[in-house]
Motif scaffolding. Structure first.
Motif, PDB file in Angstrom:
ATOM      1  N   MET A   1      35.756  36.588  39.282  1.00 58.40           N
ATOM      2  CA  MET A   1      36.751  36.596  40.348  1.00 58.40           C
ATOM      3  C   MET A   1      36.057  36.949  41.661  1.00 58.40           C
ATOM      4  SD  MET A   1      40.247  38.864  40.753  1.00 58.40           S
ATOM      5  CE  MET A   1      39.850  39.717  39.296  1.00 58.40           C
ATOM      6  N   THR A   2      35.326  36.012  42.206  1.00 54.00           N
ATOM      7  CA  THR A   2      34.587  36.279  43.433  1.00 54.00           C
ATOM      8  C   THR A   2      34.926  35.274  44.522  1.00 54.00           C
ATOM      9  OG1 THR A   2      32.721  35.008  42.613  1.00 54.00           O
ATOM     10  CG2 THR A   2      32.673  37.396  42.232  1.00 54.00           C
ATOM     11  N   MET A   6      39.361  37.123  47.442  1.00 51.87           N
ATOM     12  CA  MET A   6      39.234  38.291  46.571  1.00 51.87           C
ATOM     13  C   MET A   6      38.084  39.180  47.019  1.00 51.87           C
ATOM     14  SD  MET A   6      41.736  38.651  44.637  1.00 51.87           S
ATOM     15  CE  MET A   6      41.074  40.088  43.821  1.00 51.87           C
ATOM     16  N   ARG A  10      38.328  43.128  47.809  1.00 46.23           N
ATOM     17  CA  ARG A  10      37.358  44.119  47.307  1.00 46.23           C
ATOM     18  C   ARG A  10      36.759  44.923  48.467  1.00 46.23           C
ATOM     19  NH1 ARG A  10      35.373  43.932  42.269  1.00 46.23           N
ATOM     20  NH2 ARG A  10      35.995  42.208  40.970  1.00 46.23           N
ATOM     21  N   ASP A  25      37.731  44.758  37.675  1.00 45.32           N
ATOM     22  CA  ASP A  25      38.948  43.959  37.834  1.00 45.32           C
ATOM     23  C   ASP A  25      40.163  44.603  37.197  1.00 45.32           C
ATOM     24  OD1 ASP A  25      37.460  42.089  39.188  1.00 45.32           O
ATOM     25  OD2 ASP A  25      37.337  40.696  37.511  1.00 45.32           O
ATOM     26  N   ASP A  26      39.944  45.477  36.195  1.00 45.33           N
ATOM     27  CA  ASP A  26      41.070  46.097  35.492  1.00 45.33           C
ATOM     28  C   ASP A  26      41.330  47.550  35.901  1.00 45.33           C
ATOM     29  OD1 ASP A  26      38.786  47.134  34.373  1.00 45.33           O
ATOM     30  OD2 ASP A  26      39.444  46.880  32.294  1.00 45.33           O
ATOM     31  N   THR A  67      46.054  46.005  39.636  1.00 44.78           N
ATOM     32  CA  THR A  67      44.640  45.706  39.382  1.00 44.78           C
ATOM     33  C   THR A  67      44.213  44.516  40.226  1.00 44.78           C
ATOM     34  OG1 THR A  67      45.084  44.149  37.594  1.00 44.78           O
ATOM     35  CG2 THR A  67      44.854  46.478  36.961  1.00 44.78           C
ATOM     36  N   LEU A  68      42.910  44.351  40.358  1.00 38.53           N
ATOM     37  CA  LEU A  68      42.409  43.172  41.070  1.00 38.53           C
ATOM     38  C   LEU A  68      42.815  41.896  40.347  1.00 38.53           C
ATOM     39  CD1 LEU A  68      38.848  44.332  42.142  1.00 38.53           C
ATOM     40  CD2 LEU A  68      40.838  43.991  43.611  1.00 38.53           C
ATOM     41  N   SER A  69      42.824  41.949  39.024  1.00 39.55           N
ATOM     42  CA  SER A  69      43.255  40.778  38.250  1.00 39.55           C
ATOM     43  C   SER A  69      44.700  40.411  38.571  1.00 39.55           C
ATOM     44  CB  SER A  69      43.108  41.036  36.751  1.00 39.55           C
ATOM     45  OG  SER A  69      41.753  41.182  36.410  1.00 39.55           O
ATOM     46  N   ALA A  70      45.563  41.425  38.680  1.00 36.51           N
ATOM     47  CA  ALA A  70      46.974  41.181  38.992  1.00 36.51           C
ATOM     48  C   ALA A  70      47.137  40.637  40.411  1.00 36.51           C
ATOM     49  CB  ALA A  70      47.787  42.457  38.813  1.00 36.51           C
ATOM     50  N   ASN A  72      44.921  38.936  42.108  1.00 39.71           N
ATOM     51  CA  ASN A  72      44.427  37.560  42.094  1.00 39.71           C
ATOM     52  C   ASN A  72      45.465  36.613  41.493  1.00 39.71           C
ATOM     53  OD1 ASN A  72      42.337  35.605  42.543  1.00 39.71           O
ATOM     54  ND2 ASN A  72      41.942  35.646  40.362  1.00 39.71           N
ATOM     55  N   ALA A  73      46.034  37.002  40.368  1.00 43.43           N
ATOM     56  CA  ALA A  73      47.030  36.149  39.699  1.00 43.43           C
ATOM     57  C   ALA A  73      48.271  35.942  40.567  1.00 43.43           C
ATOM     58  CB  ALA A  73      47.427  36.762  38.361  1.00 43.43           C
TER      59      ALA A  73
END
Length: 81
Positions: A1-2, A6, A10, A25-26, A67-70, A72-73
Motif C-alpha cells: 500500500m504505497t 497513502m 503515512r 498497515d494494521d 487502520t491504514l488498511s481501512a 485505503n479501502a
C-alpha cells in the motif's frame, strides 16, 4: 500500500508522531493515539484534499479511520470496486 495518496497519509501521521519508527498497515491509529482528537480534523481535511471529495461528518464511521488498511479501502480503493 504505497500509492501516492497513502504515502501522504503515512507522512501526515509520522510527522505528528516522531516516536513512531514505522507505521504498520494494521496499527489501530485511534487506540494508539497516532491520530488524536486534535489531529483528527486536520486528517479529515487531508483526506478531502487527496480524494477531491468532501467528507460528511454525519456519515463518519470511526472504523474507516482505524487502520491504514481501512483508510485505503474506504477512501482510495472505492474507484476500483
Amino acid at each position: 500500500m504505497t500509492t501516492e495518496p497513502m504515502q501522504a497519509v503515512r507522512d501526515f501521521i509520522l510527522a505528528r508522531n516522531p516516536k513512531l519508527d514505522q507505521l504498520p498497515d494494521d496499527l489501530d491509529l485511534i487506540d494508539s493515539r497516532a491520530i488524536n482528537s486534535l489531529a483528527f480534523v486536520e486528517f479529515i481535511f487531508l483526506l478531502e484534499e487527496l480524494t477531491g471529495e468532501s467528507i460528511d461528518p454525519e456519515d463518519l464511521d470511526l472504523d474507516d479511520f482505524r487502520t491504514l488498511s481501512a483508510v485505503n479501502a474506504r477512501f482510495f480503493m472505492k474507484e476500483a470496486a
